[in-house]
Design a protein around this motif. Structure first.
Motif, short mmCIF file in Angstrom:
data_model
loop_
_atom_site.label_atom_id
_atom_site.label_comp_id
_atom_site.label_asym_id
_atom_site.label_seq_id
_atom_site.Cartn_x
_atom_site.Cartn_y
_atom_site.Cartn_z
N GLU A 1 52.77 -24.58 38.49
CA GLU A 1 51.48 -25.09 38.94
C GLU A 1 50.55 -23.97 39.37
O GLU A 1 50.99 -22.94 39.88
N HIS B 1 53.63 -34.08 37.10
CA HIS B 1 54.20 -33.27 38.17
C HIS B 1 53.34 -32.01 38.40
O HIS B 1 52.88 -31.77 39.52
N GLU B 2 53.12 -31.25 37.36
CA GLU B 2 52.39 -29.99 37.54
C GLU B 2 50.95 -30.23 37.96
O GLU B 2 50.40 -29.49 38.77
N HIS C 1 50.57 -31.03 41.64
CA HIS C 1 50.69 -29.83 42.46
C HIS C 1 49.34 -29.21 42.82
O HIS C 1 49.25 -28.46 43.78
N GLU D 1 57.89 -30.17 46.38
CA GLU D 1 58.45 -30.45 45.05
C GLU D 1 58.95 -31.88 44.90
O GLU D 1 58.71 -32.52 43.89
N TYR E 1 64.28 -31.36 44.79
CA TYR E 1 63.45 -32.18 43.88
C TYR E 1 64.00 -33.61 43.88
O TYR E 1 63.26 -34.57 44.08
ZN LIG Z 1 56.98 -28.51 40.93
#
Ligand SMILES: [Zn+2]
Length: 624
Positions: A274, A303-304, A307, A337, A407
């Protein structure tokens, strides 16, 4: 070669002069006392050698003292990837000069070059960096493309992390450039970074990439793809756009001017890293075969992209400003995360890119995976976060027994927090409000948050004391199975295995059982190897080791498939004879098999869920 590069450098300096003056003026307005004119030129004259060529020029700003010596520091890690990678080990051919006169230099430790600048006001260094490792956190230059993380390539002058700099790139013939850094108007292939944190946060792709663009709320986004694959460009772009729109609508604003997705498609790659207004992604080039393939890709993108708020702007205590020379410890990676992973999956559901049934199946699998990790008794979510540098990023055959992933457990904790808040507030508030509050109350006020801050914000939004939850399940190692069904009931759901409710004791029904060994195996060519032996299982207690090569079961040759089949035919309590090579010695172990419940975890709707429970369920998964 060197002389040719020097000539180029002189032209570059002239070209940059006006830019540097502008840049210094900007800095003096912001009052940075250490401001200098720093510029980099990155070239790739022989891409096949994997050597990126760096020229760095430093001009001491007017009014500042020119130093007798200056330390140039190479970062040893890059933020977002919590491992000391020792980028300095790839540096070679270092030299320094002022006006063509060589300057003496010496290394004072593994990653610092001390240059005897002797009071000169303008000087420069050249060096080359070997780049032959493609991942989202390293660098690769070859005859096909260049990709690099600036933290793995560019040095900063000690004490000048806050200084602005200019990055000029000389691409190989026919290649173009993609980076999140803003271009310098009127200067070809030239970019500006307002400080080294921004520079190091901006990876660069230089190649003949494909590009797909879209806008969300009038803000430009581009997907830059290097490598061929079996994706449908229209579907890929539309799904990424839906994810961006869903996350933007959750936070309510876009805190960047433009955003770049850099995607590498290769036969065997994966992962993402990220950044503030970009991300680097790796994905299997033929991974877009079916809906499940797109779901995996969408989850990676979600997900990224999430971030850019959670970790890049909503920052845990130690994660920014960064110390690039050593580990930066935080207990909150389960938030940074784990909760990001929670949203990666729940947002793809809310954006309509996956069904609620598929989402519940994903969650049940996550729950099951954690329950099969003996390491969950050894380390809490906060402890796993703190030790990321030596545990999650340095896995070995004992990892299943000594650690958990922040995670995976963080995703489950995020779900438990979201449903608790929704239940306590009758779905008026949710974890979304926690994230928005962290954004406005911490990021927008220039603060990082501590673990205590995070708990306090959750309690404020939930309108309840959550000390028990945090002390038992976040800081502590209590089994999450004790709480799933207490929380799921709020959304009219039950967690079951073979029809039996988890955490509620035996219901008296007959449980289907299967024989159980507890060793994970992997077939490598004609060798069947034990990869992990899980603590507390028959394999662990009765003598098997990771790295044992299994040659026979009950005196007969086996493969990975036949090994699993033969164990499945046994009953709990049966004794098997496992013959292995341990190092060079042939040995046979008699092992009494244990018992496993022969059914997966499932999350099922309650048949008579109330209107309130259904409202919470629909609100949680974005079902209108
Ligand atoms: Zn991540």
């Amino acid at each position: 070669m060197i002389n040719m590069r020097r000539t180029l450098y002189l032209i570059v300096v002239q070209l940059f002069l006006s830019v540097l003056v502008t840049s210094s003026a900007t800095l003096s307005q912001t009052g940075n006392p250490n401001s200098s004119g720093i510029s980099f030129t990155v070239s790739m004259s022989k891409p096949w050698t994997h050597l990126l060529e760096v020229e760095m020029s430093i001009k001491v700003a007017a009014g500042l003292n020119a130093l007798n010596e200056t330390d140039l520091v190479m970062p040893v890690w890059t933020p977002g990837s919590y491992l000391i990678r020792e980028f300095e080990r790839h540096v070679q051919d270092f030299a320094a000069d002022a006006n063509g006169r060589a300057l003496d230099w010496t290394k004072i430790n593994k990653n610092i070059w001390r240059v005897k600048t002797n009071g000169v006001r303008a000087w420069h260094v050249v060096y080359r960096v070997y780049a032959n490792e493609l991942s989202v956190r390293t660098s690769e230059l070859n005859s096909d493309h260049a990709f690099w993380n600036n933290a793995a390539l560019l040095m900063y002058p000690e004490g000048q992390i806050g200084a602005s700099s200019i990055l000029r790139i000389v691409p190989a013939s026919g290649w173009k450039i993609a980076t999140g850094l803003p271009p310098v108007v009127g200067e070809k292939n030239t970019f500006r970074a307002e400080n080294f944190d921004i520079l190091y946060d901006s990876p660069v792709e230089v190649s003949n990439f494909k590009e797909f663009d879209f806008q969300v709320r009038g803000v430009p986004h581009r997907i830059v793809i290097d490598g061929e694959g079996n994706y449908d460009p229209v579907r890929l772009r539309n799904e990424v756009q839906k994810i961006v729109a869903a996350e933007v609508s959750m936070f309510g604003e876009i805190p960047y001017h433009d955003y770049t997705f850099i995607l590498h498609l290769r036969s065997n790659t994966g992962g993402g890293l990220e950044h503030l207004n970009s991300t680097a992604l790796g994905f299997r080039r033929f991974g877009f075969l079916n809906d499940e393939g797109y779901r995996r890709f969408d989850s990676l993108v979600a997900h990224e992209f999430f971030h850019l708020w959670n970790v890049k702007r909503i920052r845990p205590d130690a994660l920014g400003p960064f110390d690039y020379t050593k580990e930066n410890y935080t207990r909150s990676l389960w938030v940074a995360e784990g909760i990001t992973e929670y949203y990666a999956n729940v947002i793809t559901r809310r954006a309509g890119l996956t069904s609620d049934t598929a989402y519940l199946e994903h969650f049940a699998q996550q729950i099951q995976d954690l329950q099969e990790m003996p390491g969950r008794h050894e380390i809490s979510a906060e402890e796993a976060s703190f030790d990321a540098w030596i545990k999650l990023y340095r896995p070995d055959e004992n990892s299943v027994n000594s650690q958990i992933s922040y995670y995976d457990k963080g995703e489950l904790l995020g779900m438990l927090l979201d449903l608790q808040i929704r239940t306590r507030t009758n779905n008026v508030k949710s974890l979304d409000d926690v994230m928005r509050s962290l954004y406005t109350e911490f990021y927008q006020k220039g603060r990082n948050y501590t673990p205590e801050d995070f708990q306090r914000v959750c309690e404020l939004i939930a309108g309840a004391n959550l000390e028990q939850f945090f002390s038992r399940y976040v800081r502590g190692r209590d089994e999450l199975t004790l709480i799933y069904n207490q929380v799921f009931i709020g959304a009219g759901l039950r967690l079951q295995q073979a029809g039996i409710e988890i955490g509620m004791g035996s219901s008296g029904s007959v449980v289907p059982q299967k024989a159980f060994l507890g060793a994970d195996v992997e077939q490598t060519a004609d060798r069947l190897m034990i990869t992990h032996v899980r603590a507390g299982t028959p394999a662990y207690e009765q003598g098997l080791n990771a790295n044992d090569q299994i040659v026979a079961l009950d005196g007969m040759r086996i493969t990975k498939e036949t090994f699993a089949q033969r164990i499945a035919e046994k009953k709990p309590g049966d004794v098997i004879h496992v013959t292995v090579f341990r190092f060079d010695d042939l040995r046979t172990f008699d092992i009494r098999l244990g018992m496993h419940i022969d059914a997966p975890y499932r999350i099922v709707p309650m048949p008579n869920a109330s209107e309130e429970q259904q409202r919470i369920y629909r609100g949680w998964l974005g079902i209108s």
